[in-house]
Structures are given as structure tokens and as C-alpha cells.
Design a protein around this motif. Structure first.
Motif, short mmCIF file in Angstrom:
data_model
loop_
_atom_site.label_atom_id
_atom_site.label_comp_id
_atom_site.label_asym_id
_atom_site.label_seq_id
_atom_site.Cartn_x
_atom_site.Cartn_y
_atom_site.Cartn_z
N THR A 7 0.83 -1.21 0.00
CA THR A 7 0.00 0.00 0.00
C THR A 7 0.86 1.25 0.00
O THR A 7 0.39 2.33 0.34
CB THR A 7 -0.92 0.03 1.23
OG1 THR A 7 -0.10 0.04 2.40
CG2 THR A 7 -1.85 -1.15 1.28
N ILE A 84 -1.88 -13.42 2.41
CA ILE A 84 -3.25 -12.93 2.58
C ILE A 84 -4.26 -13.98 2.12
O ILE A 84 -5.30 -14.19 2.76
CB ILE A 84 -3.43 -11.60 1.82
CG1 ILE A 84 -2.59 -10.51 2.48
CG2 ILE A 84 -4.90 -11.20 1.77
CD1 ILE A 84 -2.57 -9.19 1.73
N GLY A 88 -6.95 -15.72 4.52
CA GLY A 88 -8.35 -15.62 4.14
C GLY A 88 -9.04 -16.98 4.08
O GLY A 88 -10.15 -17.15 4.62
N ILE A 181 -9.18 -11.62 10.11
CA ILE A 181 -9.52 -10.36 9.44
C ILE A 181 -8.49 -9.28 9.79
O ILE A 181 -8.02 -8.53 8.93
CB ILE A 181 -10.94 -9.92 9.81
CG1 ILE A 181 -11.97 -10.90 9.21
CG2 ILE A 181 -11.22 -8.50 9.32
CD1 ILE A 181 -13.39 -10.66 9.68
N ALA A 182 -8.13 -9.20 11.06
CA ALA A 182 -7.15 -8.21 11.50
C ALA A 182 -5.80 -8.44 10.82
O ALA A 182 -5.11 -7.49 10.41
CB ALA A 182 -6.99 -8.26 13.02
N MET A 184 -5.22 -9.87 7.88
CA MET A 184 -5.28 -9.51 6.45
C MET A 184 -5.18 -8.00 6.26
O MET A 184 -4.47 -7.53 5.37
CB MET A 184 -6.58 -10.05 5.83
CG MET A 184 -6.56 -11.56 5.60
SD MET A 184 -7.99 -12.13 4.63
CE MET A 184 -9.29 -12.01 5.86
N LEU A 185 -5.88 -7.25 7.11
CA LEU A 185 -5.82 -5.78 7.02
C LEU A 185 -4.42 -5.27 7.36
O LEU A 185 -3.88 -4.39 6.68
CB LEU A 185 -6.85 -5.16 7.97
CG LEU A 185 -8.32 -5.41 7.62
CD1 LEU A 185 -9.23 -4.86 8.71
CD2 LEU A 185 -8.66 -4.78 6.27
N ALA A 186 -3.81 -5.84 8.40
CA ALA A 186 -2.47 -5.41 8.79
C ALA A 186 -1.45 -5.78 7.73
O ALA A 186 -0.51 -5.01 7.45
CB ALA A 186 -2.09 -6.05 10.13
N GLN A 188 -1.86 -5.94 4.51
CA GLN A 188 -1.94 -5.00 3.39
C GLN A 188 -1.23 -3.69 3.72
O GLN A 188 -0.71 -3.01 2.84
CB GLN A 188 -3.41 -4.71 3.08
CG GLN A 188 -4.15 -5.90 2.54
CD GLN A 188 -5.00 -5.58 1.32
OE1 GLN A 188 -4.92 -4.50 0.75
NE2 GLN A 188 -5.81 -6.54 0.93
N HIS A 189 -1.18 -3.35 4.99
CA HIS A 189 -0.60 -2.07 5.39
C HIS A 189 0.90 -2.15 5.62
O HIS A 189 1.64 -1.22 5.30
CB HIS A 189 -1.30 -1.59 6.67
CG HIS A 189 -0.89 -0.21 7.10
ND1 HIS A 189 -1.22 0.92 6.38
CD2 HIS A 189 -0.17 0.23 8.15
CE1 HIS A 189 -0.73 1.99 6.98
NE2 HIS A 189 -0.08 1.60 8.07
N TYR A 190 1.37 -3.28 6.18
CA TYR A 190 2.77 -3.34 6.64
C TYR A 190 3.69 -4.23 5.81
O TYR A 190 4.89 -3.99 5.76
CB TYR A 190 2.82 -3.84 8.09
CG TYR A 190 2.32 -2.83 9.09
CD1 TYR A 190 3.08 -1.71 9.41
CD2 TYR A 190 1.09 -3.00 9.72
CE1 TYR A 190 2.62 -0.78 10.34
CE2 TYR A 190 0.62 -2.08 10.65
CZ TYR A 190 1.39 -0.97 10.95
OH TYR A 190 0.95 -0.05 11.86
#
Length: 477
Positions: A7, A84, A88, A181-182, A184-186, A188-190
Motif C-alpha cells: 500500500t 493474505i 483468508g 480479518i485483522a 489480512m488488514l495489517a 496490506q498495510h505493513y
């Protein structure tokens, strides 16, 4: 193709390590929780005594059979993307397990969990290898990774007992959903996406390894209930031997192999893979049989049985967190050998149990030694399994570490269940017979640990002190 941030955010080592460890912990906890919850699942969904084993077997077959393919997929398609995808799939399948209205539904969902784990597990270790260069940083990261493997298994038994007794076995699987879920979101960011390596899948290697590994795990699993002489067991193992022999031949001649044979050119890595198989075989047998002993001889509830592992969990954690300092002082090989020796002593002590054995002196104290030894062993075992691997081979090396982990557990438990069934006399009362059989199985586990110790001494420790050999652990056959 240059590496890109998923990202545009720069990778932060502590955040990356947290994501990797939390995701791996989710897998390890799930396996242990399932073992604790099996008796309740048995009655809740109407499993028969024979079909109940498929709650674990469906997961093991998918996980063990697809590991090498999952590892190679990360190399070609990107480890961040596969991470990811793995999280998922595992999260969705966990939700499906928790909602299962029937036995068949649950077995299918467990198989899907195994697929997700086969993608996720090698991705976690490959990302760790890529994000932490060899040296102090990687030693620390791998030590924590090893701690998750050991502490997570013990903690999972406790957590499984608590959730199953106080709430529901379904909750034990639902907790994976918010964690997944947490993650997968993390991610994408890190996470920084790995450099993509253009190429094609070794389709012949992928098919032969997947079917061969699946046949091997199936044969081992089937032997635990039907015996090693059962025609299905023999057929599965024979087919596995042929397929895996063909797989090795194919990897020798393939341009882009799914498992580069050069990984075995290192004594250190080869010794680590072999020792991990034996170590995990002994340890899975320990968890499996001591859980039965605590409930069948001491008549502990699932919660009490889970809590009975607490001394081991604490000892494991305390030692695992100081592994980086211990590695600096003693070196990876010597620390690994020391950890195996302490585990061996603890397992031998535990194998002397009888139906009259005191929990404190006969169970808890040897558990403390096993916890110390496991805490000192799993991190160094993992470090040796990926030592010297290039970035190109990071996925394959991490895949082999996980193959050894899963195969060791399946093979070891299959062997130890056979020992269990052959021990004792039917004339004994049920608690005494169970105690005799558990003791025999733990004695066989002690022998496995002894062989692992010898392998580490011969392939890692002694070559490391040969005068005049500047790099004895790498590049020698």
C-alpha cells in the motif's frame, strides 16, 4: 521486477514480526484446540468412533500434501499475496467449522482449513526470512517463531479446555475470524511484497509431490487405526514411495523445481529437517497420550487436563524468549543439542509413570524439563532449517521446515499409536492398562528424541568444531 510495498507504506520490522507470529499462532492454536475439543465434537455432531479421526485427518492430509506447492506459489506469485490468501482461506474455513451443522460439513471445512494452512505456513517463515537478514535480527525473530510453535501448542490445550468446558467447542473456531480479518488488514498495510520471480510451476513436481505426500500422510494416519499390515495402509505407503521417488528424480532434472535438491547440500539444513521429524513425532505423541492419561487415569475434565500442561507452558515461554541471548553465548548448534538433551531427560522421566504416579513428581516436574528443552530447541531447529538459504530458495526452505513439522507429527503418532496398542495385557484394569500403554509410547518417544540428538551432534555440532574448516555446515554433502 522490483519489490513493491503493498500500500505504499514502508515495512516496520516489529509490526511485520507481530503479523507473522500472530498468523502462525492461529494455526498452532487451532491444531491443539481441536485435540481437546474432539470428545465433545464426537457427541455433538454424531461422529462414529472411526469417522471422528477425520476431523484431524482431513486437515492433516490437505496441510501436509499441499505444503510444497504452497511454498512454491509464494515464490512465483508473491509471498505477501499468498500470505493474505492463506489467512483468508483459513479464516473462512474456521467460520465454516464453527457453523458446521453435520459431521460431513465439518470434515470438509477442516480440509479447507488445511489448504489455507498449507499456503499460510510457508509464507510466514519465508516472509520472516526475507524481512530479517541473517544475524541478530533473524535469530531473535526465529526464536519467537519457535516459541509460538511450542507455547502455542501447550496454550491451545489449555484454551481448548476452557472454551469447550465453559462456552462451546464452536467458539474455539470462531475466535480465528476476528484474528484472521485483522491479520489480512495489517498485512496490506505493513508487509512488503516479495520480488516476483517470473517462471512457471513445475507441474509434474507439484502433482507428484502433492499426491505422494497425501498418500504418505494417509498411509500413516490409516495405520493408527487399521495397523501397518492393513492392505490400504500398505498400498498407500507403496504408492507414496513410488511417487516421491519419481518426484526426486523430476526435481533433479527440472529447470525450475518446486523443491531444489541443492537445499540438501547443507549438512545443517538436512540435519535440522531429520531432527525436526523425530522431535515433532515424540512431542505430538507426548501431547496426545498425556491428555489421555490425565483424563483416563486421573479422571481430569478437559479443562483440568488443559491446565495440567501449564508448568510446561510457562517453562517453554521463559526459555524461548531468551533464546537470542543463549544463541549468542553458546551458538545455535550447541543450544539445539542442549535443548534436545533436556527434552530427552524429561521424556525419559515421564515415561516411567504408572497409574499410581503423583502428578507433581511424575508429570509436572518432567513437563518442566520438556518445556525448557522445547523452548530451547524449536527456535534453533527452525534457524538451522533455513540457514544459508538464498532469497530464491527461501520459500522452498520454509516449505521443507513445515513439511518436516507436519510429517514428523503424523509419522511419529502413527508409530507411537502402534506401540500403544501392542503394550500391556488385557487382564489389567482399564486405568492400569492405559498407564502401561502410555508409558510404552513415551518410551518410544524417548528413543526418537535420542536419535534426533545424535543427528544434531553428528551433522551440526561436531562439524562445527572441526579445526581448519571455515564453513563446515554449508555446501557439504
Amino acid at each position: 521486477m522490483p519489490a513493491t510495498v503493498m500500500t505504499g507504506t514502508r515495512s516496520r520490522p516489529n509490526a511485520v514480526l507481530t503479523i507473522i507470529l500472530a498468523s502462525y499462532l492461529m494455526i498452532v492454536l487451532d491444531i491443539a484446540i481441536t485435540i481437546t475439543a474432539l470428545p465433545v465434537i464426537h457427541t455433538s455432531l454424531g461422529f462414529s468412533d472411526t469417522t471422528l479421526s477425520w476431523v484431524q485427518n482431513a486437515y492433516t492430509l490437505a496441510f501436509g500434501g499441499l505444503l510444497l506447492l504452497g511454498a512454491r506459489s509464494g515464490d512465483i506469485l508473491g509471498r505477501g499475496r499468498m500470505f493474505i490468501l492463506g489467512v483468508g482461506l483459513f479464516t473462512f474455513a474456521s467460520l465454516a467449522v464453527g457453523l458446521a451443522p453435520s459431521a460431513m460439513w465439518l470434515v470438509g471445512a477442516r480440509g479447507l482449513q488445511g489448504v489455507g494452512a498449507a499456503i499460510l505456513a510457508p509464507s510466514t517463515l519465508a516472509l520472516l526470512t526475507a524481512n530479517f537478514p541473517e544475524g541478530t535480527e533473524r535469530t531473535r525473530a526465529v526464536a519467537y517463531y519457535g516459541a509460538v510453535a511450542g507455547v502455542g501448542a501447550s496454550l491451545g490445550l489449555v484454551l481448548g479446555g476452557v472454551l469447550t468446558t465453559w462456552l462451546s467447542w464452536r467458539v474455539a473456531f470462531f475466535i480465528n475470524v476476528p484474528i484472521g480479518i485483522a491479520m489480512m488488514l495489517a498485512a496490506q498495510h505493513y508487509l512488503v511484497e516479495s520480488e516476483l520471480r517470473p517462471g512457471r510451476f513445475d507441474l509434474t513436481g507439484a502433482i507428484s509431490s502433492t499426491v505422494g505426500m497425501t498418500a504418505l500422510v494417509y498411509g500413516i494416519v490409516n495405520s493408527a487405526t487399521a495397523g501397518w499390515g492393513d492392505p490400504i495402509t500398505v498400498t498407500a505407503l507403496a504408492a507414496s514411495a513410488l511417487l516421491l521417488a519419481f518426484f526426486v528424480f523430476n526435481e533433479w532434472r527440472a529447470e525450475q523445481p518446486i523443491m531444489p535438491l541443492r537445499l540438501f547440500a547443507s549438512r545443517e539444513r538436512t540435519g535440522a529437517y531429520a531432527a525436526r521429524i523425530l522431535f515433532l513425532g515424540a512431542m505430538l505423541g507426548f501431547w496426545f497420550f498425556i491428555t489421555q492419561f490425565l483424563q483416563g487415569v486421573y479422571h481430569f475434565s478437559p479443562l483440568e487436563a488443559g491446565l495440567a500442561f501449564f508448568p510446561m507452558t510457562v517453562a517453554n515461554f521463559v526459555v524461548a524468549v531468551v533464546v537470542p541471548q543463549l544463541t549468542k553465548r553458546f551458538g545455535n548448534g550447541r543450544l539445539l543439542a542442549g535443548g534436545l538433551l533436556v527434552t530427552l531427560i524429561g521424556m525419559f522421566w515421564l515415561s516411567r509413570l504408572t497409574a499410581d504416579t503423583s502428578y507433581v513428581t511424575g508429570i509436572a516436574l518432567p513437563m518442566v524439563l520438556i518445556g525448557i528443552g522445547q523452548g530451547a530447541s524449536l527456535g534453533p531447529l527452525t534457524a538451522s532449517g533455513i540457514a544459508g538459504a538464498t532469497k530464491e530458495d527461501a520459500g522452498a526452505a520454509s516449505g521443507l521446515v513445515n513439511v518436516a513439522h507436519q510429517l514428523g507429527g503424523s509419522l511419529g503418532l502413527g508409530i507411537l499409536v502402534t506401540v500403544f496398542a501392542a503394550a500391556g495385557s488385557a487382564a489389567l484394569a482399564a486405568p492400569e492398562l492405559l498407564a502401561v500403554r502410555v508409558a510404552a509410547s513415551l518410551t518410544a518417544g524417548t528413543l526418537m528424541l535420542g536419535l534426533a540428538f545424535v543427528i544434531i551432534i553428528m551433522l551440526i555440532v561436531l562439524p562445527g568444531v572441526v579445526p581448519g574448516n571455515p564453513n563446515p555446515q554449508e555446501g557439504h554433502t
